[in-house]
Design a protein around this motif. Structure first.
Motif, PDB file in Angstrom:
ATOM      1  N   SER A 100     -42.281  70.540 -12.211  1.00  0.00           N
ATOM      2  CA  SER A 100     -41.914  71.401 -14.090  1.00  0.00           C
ATOM      3  C   SER A 100     -43.245  70.520 -14.575  1.00  0.00           C
ATOM      4  N   LEU A 102     -43.399  68.836 -19.065  1.00  0.00           N
ATOM      5  CA  LEU A 102     -42.888  67.974 -19.716  1.00  0.00           C
ATOM      6  C   LEU A 102     -43.521  68.157 -20.891  1.00  0.00           C
ATOM      7  N   THR A 238     -53.061  69.008 -15.379  1.00  0.00           N
ATOM      8  CA  THR A 238     -52.048  67.893 -14.104  1.00  0.00           C
ATOM      9  C   THR A 238     -52.277  66.796 -13.845  1.00  0.00           C
ATOM     10  N   MET A 273     -50.511  59.395 -14.218  1.00  0.00           N
ATOM     11  CA  MET A 273     -49.216  59.701 -15.157  1.00  0.00           C
ATOM     12  C   MET A 273     -48.939  59.462 -16.603  1.00  0.00           C
ATOM     13  N   VAL A 277     -48.503  61.918 -19.337  1.00  0.00           N
ATOM     14  CA  VAL A 277     -46.732  61.447 -21.147  1.00  0.00           C
ATOM     15  C   VAL A 277     -47.416  61.101 -21.896  1.00  0.00           C
ATOM     16  N   SER A 291     -41.343  66.376 -11.082  1.00  0.00           N
ATOM     17  CA  SER A 291     -39.964  66.880 -11.790  1.00  0.00           C
ATOM     18  C   SER A 291     -39.155  65.479 -11.598  1.00  0.00           C
ATOM     19  N   SER A 293     -40.651  62.407 -11.537  1.00  0.00           N
ATOM     20  CA  SER A 293     -41.511  61.961 -12.394  1.00  0.00           C
ATOM     21  C   SER A 293     -41.660  61.992 -13.963  1.00  0.00           C
ATOM     22  N   LEU A 294     -40.833  63.350 -13.908  1.00  0.00           N
ATOM     23  CA  LEU A 294     -41.112  63.793 -15.671  1.00  0.00           C
ATOM     24  C   LEU A 294     -39.676  63.413 -15.618  1.00  0.00           C
ATOM     25  N   ASP A 295     -38.540  63.232 -15.154  1.00  0.00           N
ATOM     26  CA  ASP A 295     -37.423  62.910 -15.202  1.00  0.00           C
ATOM     27  C   ASP A 295     -37.114  61.498 -15.878  1.00  0.00           C
ATOM     28  N   ALA A 297     -39.721  60.332 -17.285  1.00  0.00           N
ATOM     29  CA  ALA A 297     -40.725  59.696 -18.345  1.00  0.00           C
ATOM     30  C   ALA A 297     -39.389  60.162 -19.696  1.00  0.00           C
ATOM     31  N   ARG A 306     -37.622  67.560 -20.024  1.00  0.00           N
ATOM     32  CA  ARG A 306     -38.466  68.457 -19.336  1.00  0.00           C
ATOM     33  C   ARG A 306     -37.674  69.863 -19.159  1.00  0.00           C
TER      34      ARG A 306
END
Length: 437
Positions: A100, A102, A238, A273, A277, A291, A293-295, A297, A306
């Motif tokens: 996803s 961010l 990425t 990562m 961020v 997704s 890991s993004l959640d 963050a 996200r």
């Protein structure tokens, strides 16, 4: 036999707390041990890697330790891939993830010309227009029917024409108070009902408008990967050498290929990562990652969000020795924990947000949300018209006794004078005014 389990320190999966270890993976391992009645020993993976196959076919990291027999189980967010499935045994996934985007919440699109209409849906606006026209017509009809409003249709001019009724209704809706106001009870009932309808309508409109202006995901310029690929204002990248990058590189989807070619051309990769961020927090950068890991963050950094779109769904699994019978039991235990809601509980526990809860996201108000007020308005209009008819009927009954005619005959004459003879009466009134002048 006590299984040896290499672990990889990563928030929130496995973290050090003094001399102890905690996190999602440690809780998961503890629950599995309870279900299957086994004890375990854990140690940090020696080379600090999940596991990647080199050109010679050898594996490093956690997967390498399992392949070489140095460990029995690898507990970490290990992505279930075809290459890993060939080298080691993998359980059923204990967590689903995907790819996803961010980015900052304040990266939004320019306001449109008709954004002021968004608080209500199209059906609601159509209902409001119908209510407005219906109320104006009822004002006009009641003003002609009620003898308290128009006592002498032969000589008096009716002030509530259709055009004035439309103007009066619009003024009342916008709280401007145009006049003259109705004098009859029937007209005042319609007037009060319309005022109440207007107050509730305006309150809902401004409440929804203010909420929609502050909503996050609805105003994002980038709502998915197609939007990301077709815009030029926001840079994106990425993690270098990641499975996410490989997904875009190997994809045949034109949009994903376009994203990969852009990242390769601009070299917009990040080394970690945390760097991704950080750049997303700085603004004008969209970080593409897993997704899950993004959640995390988003839960840690309140200015981030996200997007809803998630592609390339895959799972995190536990790795074990190829052909090991314990993997079947672990898979069954994972499914039991999922069905019992334990995995969801662990997810909510370790991904808990430190941000204040945002107000509910606004969506266009549908007609059924205001059905009570539309019903009240309809009842008010019906009651007003009914009272006007009763007022005219009462006058016709009194006139029938004086004229020695039937009530129906007098009522029919009254209706004829008030509706069919309107134009004639107005012309007579104008001629009388000219003669007096």
């Amino acid at each position: 036999m006590v299984p040896l389990c290499p672990i990889f320190q990563q928030d929130p999966y496995t973290m050090s707390k003094g001399s102890q270890l905690e996190g999602y993976c440690m809780d998961l391992l503890s629950e599995l041990a309870k279900k299957l009645s086994f004890k375990y020993n854990v140690h940090l993976v020696k080379d600090g890697s999940y596991g990647r196959q080199d050109e010679s076919g050898a594996w490093n990291g956690m997967i390498g330790e399992v392949v070489r027999g140095e460990a029995d189980l690898a507990i970490a967010p290990l992505t279930l891939t075809a290459a890993r499935e060939k080298a080691v045994g993998m359980t059923k996934p204990f967590m689903q993830t995907g790819i996803s985007i961010l980015l900052r919440k304040d990266i939004s699109e320019e306001a449109g010309f008709f954004d002021f209409l968004t608080p209500f849906s199209v059906d609601t606006w159509v209902g409001i227009l119908a209510a407005y026209l219906g109320t104006a017509v009822c004002f006009c009809v009641v003003a002609r029917l009620s003898p308290c409003e128009w006592s002498q249709p032969q000589t008096e001019k009716n002030s509530f024409t259709l055009s004035h009724s439309l103007w009066y209704t619009a003024g009342a809706l916008t709280l401007q108070g145009t006049g003259p106001h109705p004098k009859a009870l029937s007209g005042r009932i319609i007037c009060c009902t319309w005022w109440l309808f207007g107050l509730v309508l305006l309150a809902c409109y401004f409440s929804n408008l203010s909420t929609s202006q502050g909503s996050d995901s609805n105003s994002l310029m980038v709502k998915g990967f197609e939007d990301l690929a077709n815009q030029q204002g926001i840079e994106y990248g990425t993690l270098s050498g990641s499975s996410t990058l490989a997904y875009f590189k190997n994809s045949n989807n034109p949009t994903y290929r376009k994203i990969y070619e852009h990242m390769e051309r601009t070299k917009s990769f990040v080394s970690s990562m945390d760097e991704g961020v950080r750049r997303a927090k700085e603004g004008n950068f969209a970080f593409i990652g897993e997704s899950v890991s993004l959640d995390l963050a988003v839960a840690r950094h309140c200015e981030l969000i996200r997007v809803h779109e998630v592609i390339g769904m895959r799972g995190y699994s536990i790795a074990g020795t190829l052909g090991s019978p314990v993997l079947k039991n672990l898979s069954v235990a994972i499914l039991q924990l999922s069905e019992a809601g334990e995995l969801s509980y662990l997810r909510s526990k370790w991904w808990a947000s430190s941000c204040m809860a945002d107000p509910a996201k606004a969506s266009s108000l549908q007609p059924h949300s205001l059905k009570g007020m539309f019903l009240v308005l309809a009842l008010g209009l019906g009651l007003g018209v009914l009272l006007a008819v009763l007022e005219l009927t009462a006058k016709s009954r009194n006139g029938a006794g004086e004229q020695r005619k039937s009530c129906c005959t007098v009522l029919s004459e009254e209706l004829s004078q008030r509706f069919r003879g309107t134009t004639t009466n107005e012309k007579r009134s104008e001629e009388t005014d000219k003669e007096k002048a």
